[in-house]
Design a protein around this motif. Structure first.
Motif, PDB file in Angstrom:
ATOM      1  N   LEU A  27       9.529  43.342  48.623  1.00 22.37           N
ATOM      2  CA  LEU A  27      10.137  43.227  47.302  1.00 22.37           C
ATOM      3  C   LEU A  27      10.595  44.591  46.832  1.00 22.37           C
ATOM      4  O   LEU A  27       9.778  45.511  46.704  1.00 22.37           O
ATOM      5  CB  LEU A  27       9.149  42.645  46.296  1.00 22.37           C
ATOM      6  CG  LEU A  27       8.697  41.213  46.559  1.00 22.37           C
ATOM      7  CD1 LEU A  27       7.649  40.797  45.553  1.00 22.37           C
ATOM      8  CD2 LEU A  27       9.883  40.271  46.489  1.00 22.37           C
ATOM      9  N   SER A  28      11.886  44.718  46.613  1.00 18.30           N
ATOM     10  CA  SER A  28      12.480  45.984  46.153  1.00 18.30           C
ATOM     11  C   SER A  28      12.073  47.143  47.057  1.00 18.30           C
ATOM     12  O   SER A  28      11.746  48.227  46.581  1.00 18.30           O
ATOM     13  CB  SER A  28      12.071  46.256  44.703  1.00 18.30           C
ATOM     14  OG  SER A  28      12.498  45.212  43.865  1.00 18.30           O
ATOM     15  N   GLY A  29      12.057  46.897  48.355  1.00 23.12           N
ATOM     16  CA  GLY A  29      11.737  47.934  49.319  1.00 23.12           C
ATOM     17  C   GLY A  29      10.256  48.230  49.482  1.00 23.12           C
ATOM     18  O   GLY A  29       9.882  49.118  50.236  1.00 23.12           O
ATOM     19  N   ARG A  30       9.401  47.480  48.806  1.00 26.03           N
ATOM     20  CA  ARG A  30       7.953  47.707  48.871  1.00 26.03           C
ATOM     21  C   ARG A  30       7.291  46.550  49.610  1.00 26.03           C
ATOM     22  O   ARG A  30       7.559  45.385  49.323  1.00 26.03           O
ATOM     23  CB  ARG A  30       7.388  47.795  47.462  1.00 26.03           C
ATOM     24  CG  ARG A  30       5.916  48.066  47.429  1.00 26.03           C
ATOM     25  CD  ARG A  30       5.440  48.198  46.018  1.00 26.03           C
ATOM     26  NE  ARG A  30       4.121  48.796  46.020  1.00 26.03           N
ATOM     27  CZ  ARG A  30       3.585  49.370  44.998  1.00 26.03           C
ATOM     28  NH1 ARG A  30       4.248  49.453  43.864  1.00 26.03           N
ATOM     29  NH2 ARG A  30       2.376  49.862  45.068  1.00 26.03           N
ATOM     30  N   GLN A  31       6.395  46.878  50.538  1.00 30.18           N
ATOM     31  CA  GLN A  31       5.667  45.856  51.274  1.00 30.18           C
ATOM     32  C   GLN A  31       4.402  45.475  50.508  1.00 30.18           C
ATOM     33  O   GLN A  31       3.600  46.324  50.149  1.00 30.18           O
ATOM     34  CB  GLN A  31       5.292  46.358  52.663  1.00 30.18           C
ATOM     35  CG  GLN A  31       6.471  46.527  53.575  1.00 30.18           C
ATOM     36  CD  GLN A  31       6.053  46.797  54.998  1.00 30.18           C
ATOM     37  OE1 GLN A  31       4.979  46.422  55.443  1.00 30.18           O
ATOM     38  NE2 GLN A  31       6.925  47.470  55.745  1.00 30.18           N
ATOM     39  N   ILE A  32       4.248  44.160  50.288  1.00 29.51           N
ATOM     40  CA  ILE A  32       3.088  43.632  49.572  1.00 29.51           C
ATOM     41  C   ILE A  32       2.425  42.582  50.456  1.00 29.51           C
ATOM     42  O   ILE A  32       3.091  41.684  50.980  1.00 29.51           O
ATOM     43  CB  ILE A  32       3.511  43.020  48.224  1.00 29.51           C
ATOM     44  CG1 ILE A  32       4.181  44.103  47.360  1.00 29.51           C
ATOM     45  CG2 ILE A  32       2.305  42.402  47.507  1.00 29.51           C
ATOM     46  CD1 ILE A  32       4.812  43.607  46.098  1.00 29.51           C
ATOM     47  N   ALA A  33       1.110  42.712  50.644  1.00 29.39           N
ATOM     48  CA  ALA A  33       0.338  41.760  51.428  1.00 29.39           C
ATOM     49  C   ALA A  33      -0.127  40.633  50.509  1.00 29.39           C
ATOM     50  O   ALA A  33      -0.706  40.886  49.454  1.00 29.39           O
ATOM     51  CB  ALA A  33      -0.862  42.452  52.065  1.00 29.39           C
TER      52      ALA A  33
END
Length: 111
Positions: A27-33
């Protein structure tokens, strides 16, 4: 967590995440687990493992330590509390957590 300009975003179908596993959302270049427990509770935190420097937490082992749902890093095996993002082996390390929910058969993340 209240974030300015935050919006709910659909990640995937709930059935796309097997119980006791995680997936990675970008999301928006950020990786979220994003993790799904056997009772269908959902948790979301940074995918970045600060101990190894790798984006791997979504592939970690989901479990329970003393009633606390955790994910164990697949690299060095530190345990991160899914509710708070706190590293159980290092009180000075905490990952950012995100609001996540299941709605209409889909997983939604506030980011």
């Amino acid at each position: 967590m209240d974030q300015p300009h935050a919006a709910w975003q659909r990640i995937c179908a709930l059935d796309d995440i097997l119980p006791e596993t995680g997936v990675c959302a970008l999301l928006s270049g950020r990786q979220i687990a994003v993790f799904r427990l056997a009772d269908d509770r959902l948790f979301a935190l940074d995918n970045h493992d600060p101990k190894s420097g790798a984006n791997v937490l979504s592939r970690g082992i989901v479990g329970d330590l003393g009633g606390e749902p955790v994910v164990a890093s697949p690299v060095y095996k530190q345990h991160y509390a899914l509710r708070s993002g706190a590293c159980l082996e290092d009180a000075g390390t905490t990952l950012q957590t995100f609001e996540v929910q299941a709605r209409d058969g889909a997983v939604w993340l506030l980011a």
